[in-house]
Design a protein around this motif. Structure first.
Motif, short mmCIF file in Angstrom:
data_model
loop_
_atom_site.label_atom_id
_atom_site.label_comp_id
_atom_site.label_asym_id
_atom_site.label_seq_id
_atom_site.Cartn_x
_atom_site.Cartn_y
_atom_site.Cartn_z
N MET A 1 0.85 -1.20 0.00
CA MET A 1 0.00 0.00 0.00
C MET A 1 0.88 1.24 0.00
O MET A 1 1.94 1.27 0.62
N ASN A 2 0.47 2.28 -0.67
CA ASN A 2 1.24 3.52 -0.69
C ASN A 2 1.35 4.12 0.70
O ASN A 2 0.45 4.00 1.52
N ASP A 3 2.47 4.82 0.93
CA ASP A 3 2.68 5.53 2.18
C ASP A 3 1.69 6.69 2.25
O ASP A 3 1.74 7.60 1.41
N PRO A 4 0.77 6.72 3.25
CA PRO A 4 -0.22 7.81 3.32
C PRO A 4 0.42 9.19 3.41
O PRO A 4 -0.20 10.18 3.04
N ALA A 5 1.68 9.25 3.89
CA ALA A 5 2.35 10.55 3.98
C ALA A 5 2.61 11.13 2.60
O ALA A 5 2.91 12.33 2.48
N ARG A 6 2.50 10.32 1.58
CA ARG A 6 2.77 10.78 0.21
C ARG A 6 1.49 10.97 -0.60
O ARG A 6 1.52 11.01 -1.81
N TRP A 7 0.35 11.02 0.06
CA TRP A 7 -0.93 11.31 -0.58
C TRP A 7 -1.25 12.78 -0.33
O TRP A 7 -1.22 13.27 0.80
N ARG A 8 -1.59 13.49 -1.39
CA ARG A 8 -1.91 14.91 -1.26
C ARG A 8 -3.21 15.20 -2.02
O ARG A 8 -3.40 14.73 -3.15
N VAL A 36 9.56 9.94 -11.70
CA VAL A 36 10.27 11.09 -11.15
C VAL A 36 11.61 10.59 -10.62
O VAL A 36 11.66 9.76 -9.71
N VAL A 37 12.69 11.08 -11.22
CA VAL A 37 14.03 10.61 -10.91
C VAL A 37 14.82 11.75 -10.27
O VAL A 37 15.00 12.80 -10.89
N ALA A 38 15.25 11.54 -9.02
CA ALA A 38 16.02 12.55 -8.29
C ALA A 38 15.31 13.91 -8.32
O ALA A 38 15.92 14.95 -8.55
N GLY A 39 13.99 13.87 -8.12
CA GLY A 39 13.21 15.09 -8.05
C GLY A 39 12.80 15.69 -9.38
O GLY A 39 12.17 16.75 -9.43
N ARG A 40 13.12 15.02 -10.47
CA ARG A 40 12.83 15.56 -11.80
C ARG A 40 12.03 14.54 -12.60
O ARG A 40 12.33 13.35 -12.59
N ALA A 41 11.01 15.00 -13.31
CA ALA A 41 10.22 14.16 -14.20
C ALA A 41 10.71 14.38 -15.63
O ALA A 41 10.38 15.40 -16.25
N PRO A 42 11.55 13.48 -16.17
CA PRO A 42 12.15 13.73 -17.48
C PRO A 42 11.16 13.95 -18.61
O PRO A 42 11.47 14.67 -19.56
N ALA A 74 6.50 17.79 -3.71
CA ALA A 74 6.21 17.54 -2.30
C ALA A 74 5.93 16.06 -2.04
O ALA A 74 6.39 15.49 -1.06
N ALA A 75 5.18 15.42 -2.95
CA ALA A 75 4.83 14.01 -2.76
C ALA A 75 6.05 13.10 -2.92
O ALA A 75 6.17 12.10 -2.22
N ALA A 76 6.94 13.43 -3.84
CA ALA A 76 8.09 12.57 -4.14
C ALA A 76 9.34 12.93 -3.34
O ALA A 76 10.37 12.29 -3.51
N ASP A 77 9.24 13.92 -2.48
CA ASP A 77 10.41 14.38 -1.71
C ASP A 77 11.04 13.22 -0.94
O ASP A 77 10.37 12.49 -0.22
N GLY A 78 12.36 13.07 -1.11
CA GLY A 78 13.09 12.02 -0.41
C GLY A 78 13.18 10.71 -1.16
O GLY A 78 13.90 9.80 -0.73
N LEU A 79 12.48 10.57 -2.27
CA LEU A 79 12.55 9.35 -3.09
C LEU A 79 13.49 9.59 -4.27
O LEU A 79 13.29 10.53 -5.04
N ASP A 80 14.49 8.73 -4.43
CA ASP A 80 15.42 8.88 -5.55
C ASP A 80 14.77 8.50 -6.88
O ASP A 80 15.13 9.04 -7.93
N ASP A 81 13.85 7.56 -6.82
CA ASP A 81 13.18 7.07 -8.03
C ASP A 81 11.75 6.76 -7.65
O ASP A 81 11.49 5.87 -6.83
N VAL A 109 -2.53 13.88 -5.72
CA VAL A 109 -1.19 13.46 -6.12
C VAL A 109 -0.72 12.39 -5.15
O VAL A 109 -0.78 12.58 -3.93
N VAL A 110 -0.27 11.27 -5.69
CA VAL A 110 0.21 10.15 -4.87
C VAL A 110 1.56 9.70 -5.42
O VAL A 110 1.70 9.48 -6.63
N ALA A 111 2.54 9.54 -4.54
CA ALA A 111 3.87 9.08 -4.94
C ALA A 111 4.20 7.77 -4.24
O ALA A 111 3.76 7.53 -3.11
N SER A 112 4.96 6.93 -4.93
CA SER A 112 5.42 5.68 -4.33
C SER A 112 6.77 5.33 -4.93
O SER A 112 7.08 5.73 -6.07
N PRO A 113 7.61 4.59 -4.20
CA PRO A 113 8.91 4.20 -4.76
C PRO A 113 8.74 3.23 -5.92
O PRO A 113 7.77 2.46 -5.97
N VAL A 114 9.66 3.30 -6.87
CA VAL A 114 9.62 2.40 -8.02
C VAL A 114 10.04 1.00 -7.59
O VAL A 114 11.03 0.82 -6.87
#
Length: 280
Positions: A1-8, A36-42, A74-81, A109-114
């Motif tokens: 399950m996604n980390d709720p801290a990364r749901w916005r 999103v790689v190192a804070g950037r969406a190519p 904000a959602a992807a902060d701290g995730l390298d990938d 917006v929801v982020a999760s590690p790859v």
């Protein structure tokens, strides 16, 4: 399950939606799923272009690109990938199909590690299940990534065998369109080909990168005979990258120079390189 801290939701950390949200009630909205790689969406610019086109078609207000960028960051902060999904709905409204006179929109917006795919797949290819569920024909929705994905849900429910990474989907007239979760391409007589999507389907951002990387690529109606005669078949996804297809049913395909060129283009675009397989 996604980390709720990364749901916005609408600019705040949240894990709940109003029950009257039209995206929930009617699928009235759009979404983009991006790497999103190192804070950037190519591939950010292409995701934004498709979202803007979807808003135009569905007559939704356009969300501000700067706001979207801030929320993704904000959602992807701290995730390298990370994989980040942007959902843009028509917001809340009363019961019934008619929208309110003024639609403000709701941003989720929801982020999760790859979870990296087995590198063996990138090297030696994947097998596809042949789905019986078809894409219905609706030119007004063709190409955009609207929230109603029931055809893909039903198609994905057709198999449980983990040896199939995805499932091939055709339209009501037996034309090849996509898989359940990726764009598909093939090479016939040396020409890279992609399915025409003016009747149905999603114009994938991974597909757009692939087509931009292959100057001789064409779009066409692709039938079963063309698929059977292909020298290469491959998947294009803005999350999983470019994967060769080794088998569809009892048909087998080689991994050739086109998909290898696309894998190189994926890395050149700023995505993580595909790791070589350690087994033959």
């Amino acid at each position: 399950m996604n980390d709720p801290a990364r749901w916005r939701v609408d600019g705040r950390a949240a894990t709940e939606l109003p029950v009257g949200d039209r995206g929930l009630a009617y699928g009235d909205g759009l979404f983009e799923t991006m790497r999103v790689v190192a804070g950037r969406a190519p591939l950010w610019a292409w995701h934004m272009e498709r979202l803007e086109e979807g808003c135009r078609r569905l007559q939704l207000p356009q969300p501000a690109s700067a706001m979207l960028a801030d929320e993704v960051s904000a959602a992807a902060d701290g995730l390298d990938d990370a994989v980040v999904r942007i959902t843009w709905t028509a917001g809340s409204g009363p019961r019934g199909y008619a929208r309110q006179a003024t639609v403000s929109g709701r941003l989720i917006v929801v982020a999760s590690p790859v979870h990296h795919a087995d590198p063996f797949m990138a090297t030696h290819g994947v097998a596809l299940f042949e789905c019986s569920t078809r894409w219905s024909l609706q030119p007004r929705l063709a190409g955009i990534k609207h929230l109603n994905r029931l055809e893909q849900v039903l198609a994905r429910a057709e198999w449980e065998d983990p040896s199939f990474i995805d499932g091939l989907m055709l339209d009501m007239d037996d034309r090849v369109i996509s898989t359940t979760a990726a764009s598909i391409g093939l090479v016939v007589d040396g020409v890279p080909m992609f399915p025409a999507l003016h009747r149905c389907g999603v114009a994938g951002v991974g597909r757009r990168l692939a087509m931009a990387s292959l100057p001789d690529a064409v779009e066409a109606d692709i039938d079963r005979a063309m698929l059977a005669s292909a020298s290469e078949v491959f998947l294009a996804s803005s999350v999983r990258g470019m994967l060769p297809v080794r088998a569809i049913g009892d048909r087998h395909y080689a991994t050739g120079p086109v998909v290898r060129a696309l894998q190189a283009a994926w890395t050149t675009a700023g995505m993580p390189p595909l790791r070589p397989a350690e087994q033959p």
